[in-house]
Design a protein around this motif. Structure first.
Motif, PDB file in Angstrom:
ATOM      1  N   THR A  91       0.857  -1.182   0.000  1.00  0.00           N
ATOM      2  CA  THR A  91       0.000   0.000   0.000  1.00  0.00           C
ATOM      3  C   THR A  91       0.892   1.229   0.000  1.00  0.00           C
ATOM      4  O   THR A  91       1.831   1.322   0.796  1.00  0.00           O
ATOM      5  N   PHE A  92       0.629   2.148  -0.925  1.00  0.00           N
ATOM      6  CA  PHE A  92       1.380   3.395  -1.038  1.00  0.00           C
ATOM      7  C   PHE A  92       0.477   4.567  -0.650  1.00  0.00           C
ATOM      8  O   PHE A  92      -0.735   4.538  -0.917  1.00  0.00           O
ATOM      9  N   ASP A  93       1.069   5.610  -0.060  1.00  0.00           N
ATOM     10  CA  ASP A  93       0.289   6.836   0.119  1.00  0.00           C
ATOM     11  C   ASP A  93       0.369   7.672  -1.154  1.00  0.00           C
ATOM     12  O   ASP A  93       0.979   7.258  -2.155  1.00  0.00           O
ATOM     13  N   ASP A  94      -0.219   8.849  -1.109  1.00  0.00           N
ATOM     14  CA  ASP A  94      -0.318   9.670  -2.313  1.00  0.00           C
ATOM     15  C   ASP A  94       1.043  10.164  -2.797  1.00  0.00           C
ATOM     16  O   ASP A  94       1.211  10.552  -3.952  1.00  0.00           O
ATOM     17  N   ASN A  95       2.051  10.125  -1.887  1.00  0.00           N
ATOM     18  CA  ASN A  95       3.399  10.560  -2.270  1.00  0.00           C
ATOM     19  C   ASN A  95       4.270   9.405  -2.744  1.00  0.00           C
ATOM     20  O   ASN A  95       5.468   9.582  -2.956  1.00  0.00           O
ATOM     21  N   GLY A  96       3.665   8.229  -2.885  1.00  0.00           N
ATOM     22  CA  GLY A  96       4.422   7.078  -3.353  1.00  0.00           C
ATOM     23  C   GLY A  96       5.242   6.412  -2.275  1.00  0.00           C
ATOM     24  O   GLY A  96       6.160   5.639  -2.575  1.00  0.00           O
ATOM     25  N   VAL A  97       4.931   6.672  -1.000  1.00  0.00           N
ATOM     26  CA  VAL A  97       5.646   6.069   0.117  1.00  0.00           C
ATOM     27  C   VAL A  97       4.895   4.819   0.571  1.00  0.00           C
ATOM     28  O   VAL A  97       3.668   4.837   0.730  1.00  0.00           O
ATOM     29  N   ILE A  98       5.621   3.716   0.786  1.00  0.00           N
ATOM     30  CA  ILE A  98       5.001   2.483   1.252  1.00  0.00           C
ATOM     31  C   ILE A  98       4.521   2.660   2.684  1.00  0.00           C
ATOM     32  O   ILE A  98       5.291   3.041   3.572  1.00  0.00           O
ATOM     33  N   THR A  99       3.246   2.396   2.931  1.00  0.00           N
ATOM     34  CA  THR A  99       2.698   2.441   4.284  1.00  0.00           C
ATOM     35  C   THR A  99       2.424   1.046   4.830  1.00  0.00           C
ATOM     36  O   THR A  99       2.275   0.864   6.030  1.00  0.00           O
ATOM     37  N   GLU A 100       2.351   0.064   3.941  1.00  0.00           N
ATOM     38  CA  GLU A 100       2.153  -1.318   4.382  1.00  0.00           C
ATOM     39  C   GLU A 100       2.775  -2.263   3.364  1.00  0.00           C
ATOM     40  O   GLU A 100       2.631  -2.060   2.149  1.00  0.00           O
ATOM     41  N   ALA A 101       3.477  -3.291   3.868  1.00  0.00           N
ATOM     42  CA  ALA A 101       4.094  -4.299   2.995  1.00  0.00           C
ATOM     43  C   ALA A 101       3.993  -5.650   3.676  1.00  0.00           C
ATOM     44  O   ALA A 101       4.512  -5.839   4.767  1.00  0.00           O
ATOM     45  N   ASN A 102       3.324  -6.571   3.035  1.00  0.00           N
ATOM     46  CA  ASN A 102       3.210  -7.917   3.602  1.00  0.00           C
ATOM     47  C   ASN A 102       3.087  -8.937   2.489  1.00  0.00           C
ATOM     48  O   ASN A 102       2.742  -8.603   1.359  1.00  0.00           O
ATOM     49  N   GLY A 103       3.373 -10.161   2.816  1.00  0.00           N
ATOM     50  CA  GLY A 103       3.283 -11.203   1.798  1.00  0.00           C
ATOM     51  C   GLY A 103       4.087 -12.417   2.168  1.00  0.00           C
ATOM     52  O   GLY A 103       4.539 -12.558   3.311  1.00  0.00           O
ATOM     53  N   ALA A 104       4.291 -13.288   1.194  1.00  0.00           N
ATOM     54  CA  ALA A 104       5.006 -14.539   1.434  1.00  0.00           C
ATOM     55  C   ALA A 104       5.343 -15.207   0.108  1.00  0.00           C
ATOM     56  O   ALA A 104       4.678 -14.972  -0.898  1.00  0.00           O
ATOM     57  N   PRO A 105       6.372 -16.041   0.111  1.00  0.00           N
ATOM     58  CA  PRO A 105       6.583 -16.927  -1.039  1.00  0.00           C
ATOM     59  C   PRO A 105       5.588 -18.086  -0.954  1.00  0.00           C
ATOM     60  O   PRO A 105       5.479 -18.731   0.095  1.00  0.00           O
ATOM     61  N   ILE A 106       4.887 -18.332  -2.027  1.00  0.00           N
ATOM     62  CA  ILE A 106       3.894 -19.406  -2.060  1.00  0.00           C
ATOM     63  C   ILE A 106       4.569 -20.667  -2.602  1.00  0.00           C
ATOM     64  O   ILE A 106       5.097 -20.672  -3.715  1.00  0.00           O
ATOM     65  N   LEU A 107       4.561 -21.719  -1.814  1.00  0.00           N
ATOM     66  CA  LEU A 107       5.157 -22.982  -2.241  1.00  0.00           C
ATOM     67  C   LEU A 107       4.252 -23.644  -3.281  1.00  0.00           C
ATOM     68  O   LEU A 107       3.074 -23.904  -3.027  1.00  0.00           O
ATOM     69  N   ILE A 108       4.821 -23.910  -4.450  1.00  0.00           N
ATOM     70  CA  ILE A 108       4.037 -24.522  -5.534  1.00  0.00           C
ATOM     71  C   ILE A 108       4.263 -26.027  -5.469  1.00  0.00           C
ATOM     72  O   ILE A 108       5.093 -26.595  -6.184  1.00  0.00           O
ATOM     73  N   ASP A 109       3.505 -26.667  -4.592  1.00  0.00           N
ATOM     74  CA  ASP A 109       3.677 -28.100  -4.371  1.00  0.00           C
ATOM     75  C   ASP A 109       2.633 -28.893  -5.141  1.00  0.00           C
ATOM     76  O   ASP A 109       1.925 -28.352  -6.005  1.00  0.00           O
ATOM     77  N   GLY A 110       2.537 -30.177  -4.832  1.00  0.00           N
ATOM     78  CA  GLY A 110       1.618 -31.051  -5.552  1.00  0.00           C
ATOM     79  C   GLY A 110       0.156 -30.713  -5.377  1.00  0.00           C
ATOM     80  O   GLY A 110      -0.697 -31.204  -6.123  1.00  0.00           O
ATOM     81  N   GLY A 111      -0.158 -29.852  -4.404  1.00  0.00           N
ATOM     82  CA  GLY A 111      -1.540 -29.439  -4.210  1.00  0.00           C
ATOM     83  C   GLY A 111      -2.012 -28.416  -5.221  1.00  0.00           C
ATOM     84  O   GLY A 111      -3.215 -28.138  -5.303  1.00  0.00           O
ATOM     85  N   VAL A 112      -1.107 -27.833  -5.978  1.00  0.00           N
ATOM     86  CA  VAL A 112      -1.476 -26.863  -7.015  1.00  0.00           C
ATOM     87  C   VAL A 112      -1.781 -27.629  -8.296  1.00  0.00           C
ATOM     88  O   VAL A 112      -0.943 -28.376  -8.803  1.00  0.00           O
TER      89      VAL A 112
END
Length: 518
Positions: free
Chosen positions: A280-301
């Motif tokens: 999420t960026f504010d109006d000045n292009g500054v990150i206000t929130e950063a979250n996530g993860a690497p998704i394991l692409i295993d046999g369930g995909v």
């Protein structure tokens, strides 16, 4: 059971005052795919159809397509980018060069990619053909390509795309030592990454772009240095070091790794993970929130049916070669980069012994193989030619030459000079033993070098066998470039290794203490 999503959340309150608007963006990313179009095993090598049907395999383009589709559905605003090294690693690249990568990257709908060092393995010609075939920008900022007609005015340093009504700047970055790692030719000069990135950031900022992503094939350490040494970079999507970030036991750091205001991400390699960074960026292009993860692409995909069928079609010409059983191994032959780039590894000893065995009747006494040329392990049981080619995909040939003992010690010093960075130049050897002190300064780390059990004579001349890449100065082995009586056109290293395993089948992997690390 490995969790499919390695959860990490990093919430940042960085903006002062109240922003007038917010902008959300999901960055989906891959890196170091290395032509793993088919599913891979837990060892990052080939995975049988039976194991794949049993859900025991990972990755593969057919699964990646599904994973990207699912990730896009979770976001109302996303891009898909790559951190380089789509080329090289399996027979698919050997046979199709960049054409197969271009076809599936177009199908996946990538928005941008940086040039990895392996994109230069077959010179500027193959890279240019790939660039002509893809429908997205391929970028590289830290190089002067004006003297290379195939890339001048075509390979851009940066570009701007639009998503959700906002401009996003993208900058490419490749290893500064690509001239040592690959074959870019003599017409390209590589430059400092931080200076190159800052120059492009300044240009993009002047154009009114305030959301800037660096696609960096330079390694996790360099990415952190670039983040610290530049201003205006919001995200660095990394590659080259095959780094997993997140909260698993194998992770090298958090996802994202924050350096100042810059979020750094990377998603291991070989299509085993899909990175998903939500911003999420504010109006000045500054990150206000950063979250996530690497998704394991295993046999369930679930595999995309049409892509799976197309890959099978493209694999048909390769099957006779790679399905041929050449030997049997009693246990797994370990060839993971964590070992082969820092210490004696079983695969390195095997390859070096195979080389030396092949040419010892020519008066050759020493073998040396760069650890970075070893690309996978081989699991226990039958060994196919396809597995050997996955370990040694570069079509290197045996090179024989002569150097003094002094020069060979200098070569060993080069080989261990960047061990703390996991550099591919680490030497796997045969016919020689030596000790490495990793706490010493680079250039002063090697001691107790013995050839055939006797202390090396710095003034004597020794016969050496290596691969043609190392003999011609690859991975910093410049001291071999002018070696006496050099012959670079021996048999293919993969064939030599396969024949050695076959001659000693059933093969029992070993490490015998030829390299002592302290």
């Amino acid at each position: 059971m490995i969790s499919r999503i390695l959860t990490t959340t990093c919430a940042l309150a960085l903006a002062a005052g109240t922003a007038s608007a917010e902008y959300s963006l999901t960055i989906l990313h891959t890196n170091d795919f290395h032509a793993r179009f088919e599913p891979i095993s837990k060892y990052d090598g080939p995975c049988s159809a039976e194991d794949n049907d049993a859900g025991e395999c990972f990755g593969g383009t057919a699964r990646l397509i599904t994973a990207v589709e699912e990730a896009r559905a979770r976001s109302n605003n996303s891009i898909l980018v790559d951190g380089g090294d789509q080329f090289q690693g399996t027979l698919f690249y050997t046979y199709y060069k960049g054409a197969m990568a271009a076809e599936f990257m177009n199908q996946l709908g990538y928005d941008g990619m940086t040039v990895g060092n392996h994109e230069f393995d077959d010179g500027p010609e193959v890279l240019r053909g790939f660039m002509d075939a893809v429908e997205f920008p391929v970028l590289m900022s830290n190089a002067d390509v004006s003297g290379e007609p195939l890339l001048a005015d075509v390979l851009m340093k940066s570009t701007v795309i639009e998503r959700g009504g906002e401009k996003i700047g993208m900058i490419g970055l490749t290893p500064q030592d690509t001239d040592e790692l690959a074959s870019p030719g003599d017409n390209i000069t590589f430059t400092d990454p931080s200076g190159a990135v800052q120059a492009e950031v300044d240009k993009l900022t002047e154009e009114g772009v305030n959301k800037i992503i660096v696609l960096s094939h330079s390694g996790y350490g360099v990415d952190q240095a670039v983040a610290a040494n530049t201003t205006g970079v919001d995200v660095i999507v990394g590659g080259h070091s095959n780094t997993l970030l997140g909260d698993s036991d194998r992770a090298s750091g958090p996802y994202p790794t924050m350096v100042g205001d810059t979020a750094i991400v990377q998603a291991y390699a070989y299509g085993k993970f899909l990175g998903e960074l939500n911003l999420t960026f504010d109006d000045n292009g500054v990150i206000t929130e950063a979250n996530g993860a690497p998704i394991l692409i295993d046999g369930g995909v679930v595999e995309n049916a049409s892509a799976k069928s197309r890959i099978a079609e493209l694999a048909a010409p390769l099957d006779e070669i790679r399905n041929r059983v050449v030997a049997e191994t009693a246990t797994e032959i370990v060839g993971v980069r964590e070992e082969c780039r820092s210490q004696e590894c079983a695969m390195g000893s095997l390859i070096a012994d195979a080389m030396l065995s092949r040419v010892k009747d020519q008066g050759i006494q020493i073998a040396i193989q760069n650890g970075g040329g070893i690309r996978a392990s081989i699991d226990a049981g039958e060994v196919t030619m396809g597995e050997v080619l996955t370990v040694l995909p570069f079509q290197n040939t045996l090179s024989t030459f002569e150097v003094t003992g002094e020069t060979f010690v200098a070569a060993l010093e080069n080989g261990v000079s960047q061990v703390e960075d996991g550099a591919g130049r680490f030497p796997q050897v045969a016919g020689v033993t030596f000790t490495v002190d990793t706490s010493a300064a680079a250039g002063e780390r090697v001691s107790d070098v013995k050839i055939g059990g006797e202390a090396i004579d710095l003034a004597a001349t020794y016969g050496v066998v290596s691969n043609n890449y190392v003999r011609n100065g690859g991975d910093g082995y410049d001291m071999f470039k002018d070696a006496a009586n050099a012959y670079d056109f021996g048999p293919d290293l993969a064939d030599v290794t396969a024949e050695y395993i076959a001659a000693n089948s059933p093969f029992t992997p070993y490490k015998d203490g030829r390299i002592t690390v302290k």
